[in-house]
Design a protein around this motif. Structure first.
Motif, short mmCIF file in Angstrom:
data_model
loop_
_atom_site.label_atom_id
_atom_site.label_comp_id
_atom_site.label_asym_id
_atom_site.label_seq_id
_atom_site.Cartn_x
_atom_site.Cartn_y
_atom_site.Cartn_z
N ASP A 93 -34.37 1.13 43.43
CA ASP A 93 -33.58 0.32 44.46
C ASP A 93 -33.18 -1.00 43.74
N LEU A 94 -32.00 -1.58 43.78
CA LEU A 94 -31.70 -3.00 43.02
C LEU A 94 -30.56 -3.46 43.76
N ILE A 116 -24.23 -2.89 32.93
CA ILE A 116 -23.55 -4.10 33.14
C ILE A 116 -23.03 -4.25 34.40
N VAL A 117 -23.23 -5.12 35.22
CA VAL A 117 -22.49 -5.25 36.67
C VAL A 117 -21.44 -6.13 36.49
N ARG A 118 -20.16 -5.97 36.68
CA ARG A 118 -19.17 -6.92 36.62
C ARG A 118 -18.90 -7.42 37.93
N SER A 119 -18.31 -8.42 38.08
CA SER A 119 -18.08 -9.13 39.51
C SER A 119 -17.24 -8.10 40.61
N THR A 120 -16.53 -7.42 39.80
CA THR A 120 -15.71 -6.49 40.72
C THR A 120 -16.50 -5.00 41.01
N ASP A 121 -17.77 -5.05 40.39
CA ASP A 121 -18.29 -3.71 40.79
C ASP A 121 -19.11 -3.60 42.08
N ARG A 122 -20.06 -2.53 41.95
CA ARG A 122 -20.79 -2.68 43.36
C ARG A 122 -22.05 -3.34 42.77
N LYS A 123 -22.84 -3.92 43.74
CA LYS A 123 -23.94 -4.76 43.54
C LYS A 123 -25.21 -4.14 43.89
N VAL A 124 -25.16 -3.24 44.62
CA VAL A 124 -26.48 -2.69 45.15
C VAL A 124 -26.63 -1.30 44.69
N PHE A 125 -27.84 -0.82 44.08
CA PHE A 125 -28.05 0.28 43.39
C PHE A 125 -29.34 1.04 44.07
N ARG A 126 -29.11 2.39 44.70
CA ARG A 126 -30.05 3.03 45.28
C ARG A 126 -30.04 4.57 44.54
N GLU A 127 -30.62 4.62 43.42
CA GLU A 127 -30.42 5.87 42.67
C GLU A 127 -31.79 6.76 42.70
N GLU A 128 -31.57 7.97 43.09
CA GLU A 128 -32.96 8.67 43.38
C GLU A 128 -33.39 9.46 42.32
N ASN A 129 -32.89 9.73 41.46
CA ASN A 129 -32.95 10.58 40.27
C ASN A 129 -32.40 9.91 39.21
N ILE A 130 -33.13 8.82 38.67
CA ILE A 130 -32.43 8.19 37.29
C ILE A 130 -33.47 8.58 36.17
N ARG A 131 -32.87 8.73 35.06
CA ARG A 131 -33.50 9.20 33.76
C ARG A 131 -33.19 8.30 32.85
N ASN A 132 -34.11 8.13 31.88
CA ASN A 132 -34.07 7.21 30.65
C ASN A 132 -32.71 7.47 29.98
N GLU A 133 -31.88 6.38 29.57
CA GLU A 133 -30.76 6.31 28.93
C GLU A 133 -31.09 6.51 27.63
N TYR A 134 -32.32 5.80 27.22
CA TYR A 134 -32.78 6.03 25.78
C TYR A 134 -34.46 6.37 25.84
N PRO A 135 -34.80 7.36 24.98
CA PRO A 135 -36.23 7.70 25.09
C PRO A 135 -37.01 6.64 24.58
N ILE A 136 -38.22 6.81 25.27
CA ILE A 136 -39.30 5.82 25.01
C ILE A 136 -40.09 6.53 23.92
N VAL A 137 -40.18 5.72 22.65
CA VAL A 137 -40.88 6.39 21.62
C VAL A 137 -41.80 5.42 20.99
N SER A 138 -42.98 6.17 20.77
CA SER A 138 -44.10 5.32 20.27
C SER A 138 -44.50 5.86 18.67
N ARG A 139 -44.54 4.88 17.75
CA ARG A 139 -44.75 5.23 16.45
C ARG A 139 -46.25 5.18 16.28
N GLY A 140 -46.85 6.32 15.98
CA GLY A 140 -48.36 6.47 15.89
C GLY A 140 -49.25 7.01 17.10
N ARG A 141 -48.54 7.71 18.03
CA ARG A 141 -49.31 8.41 19.05
C ARG A 141 -50.07 7.20 19.77
#
Length: 172
Positions: free
Chosen positions: A66-67, A104-129
Protein backbone atom coordinates in the motif's frame (compact mmCIF):
# COMPACT_ATOMS: atom_id res chain seq x y z
CA UNK A 1 25.84 55.48 -28.85
CA UNK A 2 25.94 51.71 -28.26
CA UNK A 3 26.37 49.25 -31.08
CA UNK A 4 23.73 46.63 -31.87
CA UNK A 5 25.96 43.84 -30.45
CA UNK A 6 26.27 45.53 -27.06
CA UNK A 7 22.48 46.11 -26.99
CA UNK A 8 21.87 42.42 -27.88
CA UNK A 9 24.33 41.39 -25.16
CA UNK A 10 22.53 43.60 -22.62
CA UNK A 11 19.12 42.19 -23.59
CA UNK A 12 20.39 38.60 -23.42
CA UNK A 13 22.06 39.15 -20.03
CA UNK A 14 18.99 40.80 -18.55
CA UNK A 15 16.60 38.11 -19.79
CA UNK A 16 18.90 35.34 -18.54
CA UNK A 17 19.10 37.00 -15.11
CA UNK A 18 15.29 37.30 -14.95
CA UNK A 19 14.91 33.65 -15.91
CA UNK A 20 17.41 32.61 -13.21
CA UNK A 21 15.47 34.56 -10.56
CA UNK A 22 12.18 32.94 -11.62
CA UNK A 23 13.80 29.47 -11.51
CA UNK A 24 15.23 30.13 -8.02
CA UNK A 25 11.83 31.27 -6.76
CA UNK A 26 10.20 28.18 -8.28
CA UNK A 27 12.77 25.90 -6.63
CA UNK A 28 12.32 27.69 -3.28
CA UNK A 29 8.64 26.69 -3.19
CA UNK A 30 9.73 23.06 -2.75
CA UNK A 31 11.36 23.76 0.63
CA UNK A 32 7.95 23.88 2.32
CA UNK A 33 6.47 20.95 0.46
CA UNK A 34 6.01 17.75 2.54
CA UNK A 35 8.67 15.10 1.99
CA UNK A 36 6.95 11.91 3.12
CA UNK A 37 5.01 9.00 1.70
CA UNK A 38 2.34 6.81 3.25
CA UNK A 39 3.54 3.24 2.81
CA UNK A 40 2.88 -0.20 4.26
CA UNK A 41 4.41 -3.48 3.13
CA UNK A 42 3.42 -6.95 4.27
CA UNK A 43 5.52 -9.94 3.26
CA UNK A 44 2.89 -12.61 2.70
CA UNK A 45 5.16 -15.54 2.02
CA UNK A 46 8.46 -16.68 0.59
CA UNK A 47 7.70 -18.16 -2.83
CA UNK A 48 11.14 -19.39 -3.79
CA UNK A 49 14.22 -19.90 -1.69
CA UNK A 50 16.85 -21.97 -3.42
CA UNK A 51 20.52 -22.55 -3.89
CA UNK A 52 21.84 -21.46 -7.27
CA UNK A 53 25.23 -21.71 -8.97
CA UNK A 54 28.55 -21.23 -7.21
CA UNK A 55 27.18 -21.25 -3.66
CA UNK A 56 24.72 -18.41 -4.11
CA UNK A 57 21.14 -18.21 -2.84
CA UNK A 58 18.06 -16.76 -4.53
CA UNK A 59 14.94 -15.48 -2.78
CA UNK A 60 11.55 -14.50 -4.25
CA UNK A 61 8.82 -12.95 -2.10
CA UNK A 62 5.06 -12.42 -2.38
CA UNK A 63 4.03 -9.11 -0.81
CA UNK A 64 1.13 -6.72 -0.28
CA UNK A 65 2.05 -3.08 -0.92
CA UNK A 66 0.00 0.00 0.00
CA UNK A 67 1.75 3.14 -1.23
CA UNK A 68 0.52 6.72 -1.57
CA UNK A 69 2.98 8.99 -3.38
CA UNK A 70 0.55 11.88 -3.90
CA UNK A 71 2.15 13.98 -1.12
CA UNK A 72 5.41 14.05 -3.08
CA UNK A 73 3.80 15.71 -6.10
CA UNK A 74 3.40 19.44 -6.54
CA UNK A 75 3.17 21.72 -9.55
CA UNK A 76 6.97 21.47 -9.87
CA UNK A 77 7.34 17.65 -9.68
CA UNK A 78 8.10 15.89 -12.94
CA UNK A 79 8.30 12.31 -11.67
CA UNK A 80 9.03 10.17 -8.62
CA UNK A 81 11.29 7.13 -8.72
CA UNK A 82 10.85 4.64 -5.87
CA UNK A 83 12.42 1.30 -5.10
CA UNK A 84 12.23 -1.41 -2.45
CA UNK A 85 15.56 -2.45 -1.03
CA UNK A 86 16.26 -5.60 0.99
CA UNK A 87 19.01 -5.41 3.61
CA UNK A 88 20.69 -8.28 5.42
CA UNK A 89 23.98 -9.09 7.11
CA UNK A 90 26.41 -11.79 6.04
CA UNK A 91 29.72 -13.20 7.22
CA UNK A 92 31.67 -11.14 4.69
CA UNK A 93 29.74 -7.87 4.81
CA UNK A 94 27.86 -6.22 7.64
CA UNK A 95 25.27 -4.59 5.38
CA UNK A 96 24.15 -6.12 2.06
CA UNK A 97 21.60 -4.13 0.05
CA UNK A 98 19.63 -5.51 -2.90
CA UNK A 99 17.02 -3.61 -4.92
CA UNK A 100 14.21 -5.99 -5.84
CA UNK A 101 11.31 -3.72 -6.96
CA UNK A 102 11.47 -0.32 -8.66
CA UNK A 103 8.97 1.94 -10.40
CA UNK A 104 8.73 5.41 -11.96
CA UNK A 105 5.60 7.46 -11.26
CA UNK A 106 5.15 10.35 -13.68
CA UNK A 107 3.03 13.38 -12.86
CA UNK A 108 0.25 12.09 -15.14
CA UNK A 109 0.20 8.55 -13.67
CA UNK A 110 -1.80 7.25 -10.74
CA UNK A 111 -0.27 8.14 -7.39
CA UNK A 112 -1.81 5.50 -5.10
CA UNK A 113 -0.82 1.82 -5.33
CA UNK A 114 -2.68 -0.97 -3.57
CA UNK A 115 -1.17 -4.18 -4.87
CA UNK A 116 -2.24 -7.47 -3.28
CA UNK A 117 0.20 -9.93 -4.89
CA UNK A 118 3.35 -8.11 -5.84
CA UNK A 119 6.43 -10.20 -6.60
CA UNK A 120 10.09 -9.35 -7.00
CA UNK A 121 11.03 -7.70 -10.26
CA UNK A 122 14.61 -8.72 -9.56
CA UNK A 123 15.66 -11.71 -7.44
CA UNK A 124 17.24 -11.20 -4.06
CA UNK A 125 20.56 -12.99 -4.48
CA UNK A 126 23.13 -13.60 -1.79
CA UNK A 127 26.68 -14.59 -2.55
CA UNK A 128 27.94 -17.11 -0.06
CA UNK A 129 24.78 -18.56 1.48
CA UNK A 130 24.02 -15.68 3.85
CA UNK A 131 20.21 -15.71 3.64
CA UNK A 132 19.30 -19.05 5.23
CA UNK A 133 17.92 -18.39 8.74
CA UNK A 134 18.90 -14.72 8.53
CA UNK A 135 16.73 -11.66 9.15
CA UNK A 136 15.64 -9.39 6.32
CA UNK A 137 14.84 -5.67 6.47
CA UNK A 138 12.96 -3.88 3.69
CA UNK A 139 13.19 -0.13 3.10
CA UNK A 140 11.32 2.06 0.63
CA UNK A 141 13.55 4.69 -1.02
CA UNK A 142 12.35 7.49 -3.28
CA UNK A 143 13.65 10.39 -5.35
CA UNK A 144 11.35 13.21 -6.47
CA UNK A 145 12.62 14.84 -9.66
CA UNK A 146 11.48 18.45 -10.03
CA UNK A 147 11.11 20.42 -13.22
CA UNK A 148 13.31 23.10 -11.63
CA UNK A 149 15.37 22.78 -8.45
CA UNK A 150 17.13 20.24 -6.32
CA UNK A 151 16.40 16.51 -6.24
CA UNK A 152 14.42 15.48 -3.12
CA UNK A 153 15.25 12.07 -1.64
CA UNK A 154 13.92 10.05 1.26
CA UNK A 155 13.45 6.61 2.71
CA UNK A 156 11.03 4.80 5.01
CA UNK A 157 11.73 1.49 6.78
CA UNK A 158 8.82 -0.86 6.05
CA UNK A 159 9.77 -4.31 7.41
CA UNK A 160 12.28 -4.97 10.17
CA UNK A 161 13.55 -8.37 11.28
CA UNK A 162 11.64 -10.69 8.90
CA UNK A 163 13.00 -14.16 9.62
CA UNK A 164 13.91 -16.19 6.53
CA UNK A 165 13.47 -19.99 6.40
CA UNK A 166 16.20 -22.45 7.34
CA UNK A 167 15.60 -24.77 4.36
CA UNK A 168 15.44 -24.26 0.59
CA UNK A 169 12.17 -24.81 -1.29
CA UNK A 170 10.21 -23.78 -4.39
CA UNK A 171 6.50 -23.02 -3.82
CA UNK A 172 4.00 -24.03 -6.46
Amino acid sequence: MHSWTSRANLLFSFSTSCLAVVCLLAAATEWWHPKEVDAHLEIRRVETFKSVTKGNEMLALNMKLDLDTSKLFSWNTKQVFFWLQAEFASGRHENNQVTFVDHIVRSTDRKVFREENIRNEYPIVSRGRALRGNTLNVTLHWEALPKVGALRVGSVPLVRGYLLPQHYFVDG
